[in-house]
Design an enzyme around this catalytic site. Structure first.
Site, short mmCIF file in Angstrom:
data_model
loop_
_atom_site.label_atom_id
_atom_site.label_comp_id
_atom_site.label_asym_id
_atom_site.label_seq_id
_atom_site.Cartn_x
_atom_site.Cartn_y
_atom_site.Cartn_z
N TYR A 30 -43.88 31.23 -21.65
CA TYR A 30 -44.38 31.93 -20.46
C TYR A 30 -44.44 30.96 -19.28
O TYR A 30 -44.03 31.29 -18.17
CB TYR A 30 -45.76 32.52 -20.74
CG TYR A 30 -45.77 33.48 -21.90
CD1 TYR A 30 -45.38 34.79 -21.73
CD2 TYR A 30 -46.14 33.06 -23.18
CE1 TYR A 30 -45.37 35.68 -22.80
CE2 TYR A 30 -46.13 33.94 -24.25
CZ TYR A 30 -45.75 35.25 -24.06
OH TYR A 30 -45.72 36.11 -25.11
N ASN A 53 -42.51 45.31 -20.01
CA ASN A 53 -41.07 45.43 -20.21
C ASN A 53 -40.64 46.86 -20.53
O ASN A 53 -40.97 47.38 -21.58
CB ASN A 53 -40.68 44.50 -21.36
CG ASN A 53 -39.19 44.51 -21.61
OD1 ASN A 53 -38.46 45.27 -21.00
ND2 ASN A 53 -38.75 43.63 -22.48
N CYS A 61 -37.57 40.06 -24.89
CA CYS A 61 -38.90 39.53 -24.61
C CYS A 61 -39.48 38.82 -25.82
O CYS A 61 -40.45 38.07 -25.70
CB CYS A 61 -39.82 40.64 -24.13
SG CYS A 61 -39.80 42.09 -25.18
N HIS A 62 -38.90 39.04 -26.99
CA HIS A 62 -39.40 38.37 -28.20
C HIS A 62 -39.08 36.88 -28.19
O HIS A 62 -39.59 36.14 -29.02
CB HIS A 62 -38.82 39.02 -29.44
CG HIS A 62 -37.32 38.94 -29.50
ND1 HIS A 62 -36.49 39.81 -28.83
CD2 HIS A 62 -36.52 38.06 -30.13
CE1 HIS A 62 -35.23 39.48 -29.06
NE2 HIS A 62 -35.22 38.41 -29.84
N GLU A 88 -32.86 35.54 -35.98
CA GLU A 88 -32.00 34.84 -35.02
C GLU A 88 -31.88 33.35 -35.33
O GLU A 88 -31.24 32.62 -34.59
CB GLU A 88 -32.54 35.04 -33.61
CG GLU A 88 -32.48 36.50 -33.18
CD GLU A 88 -32.99 36.74 -31.77
OE1 GLU A 88 -32.79 37.84 -31.27
OE2 GLU A 88 -33.59 35.82 -31.17
#
Length: 107
Positions: A30, A53, A61-62, A88
């Site tokens: 952030y 969002n 956003c994750h 990921e």
DNA sequence: GCCATGGCTAGTA
DNA sequence: GCCATGGCTAGTA
């Protein structure tokens, strides 16, 4: 007459565009997003914007976590956020992103 | 006046 | 664990 102000507000668009630049397997924070937009103190405001969002499908956003490598919030729960990140390629040791500094994207 | 944060200090072990 | 920060929203007038 309006005088020029240099403390421009961060817009949602600014944030979303930046988020879309974080590739899978990387994370940002952030605070880093805030700094990248020229507002080094606005980390919390960034959190609020991300929470709104409107399009979680196309905006990753994750991939935004806390500055200490902890998971941070997520609309569908931290657990779910963690699972997506693991898919990921991000790993965790207990609650912290493993090798945080290496995975952390610099804009 | 809230909050998907962050940085810094006090105080315990 | 305290509090500054910045954008937002609910709720009163």
């Amino acid at each position: 007459m309006k005088v020029k102000t240099s403390h421009t507000s961060i817009t949602d668009q600014d944030v979303y565009i930046l988020l879309s630049k974080i590739p899978p397997g990387k994370v940002s924070t952030y605070g880093d997003v805030a700094k990248a937009l020229g507002h080094p103190k606005a980390a919390r405001a960034i959190g609020r914007i991300i929470a709104n969002n409107p399009n979680p499908i196309s905006i990753p956003c994750h991939r935004v976590v806390k500055s200490n490598g902890e998971i941070g919030g997520f609309a569908y729960g931290e657990q779910s956020k963690r699972e997506i990140l693991e898919k990921e390629g991000i790993k965790f040791q207990n609650k912290i992103v493993e090798n945080f500094e290496e995975q952390r994207l610099s804009f």
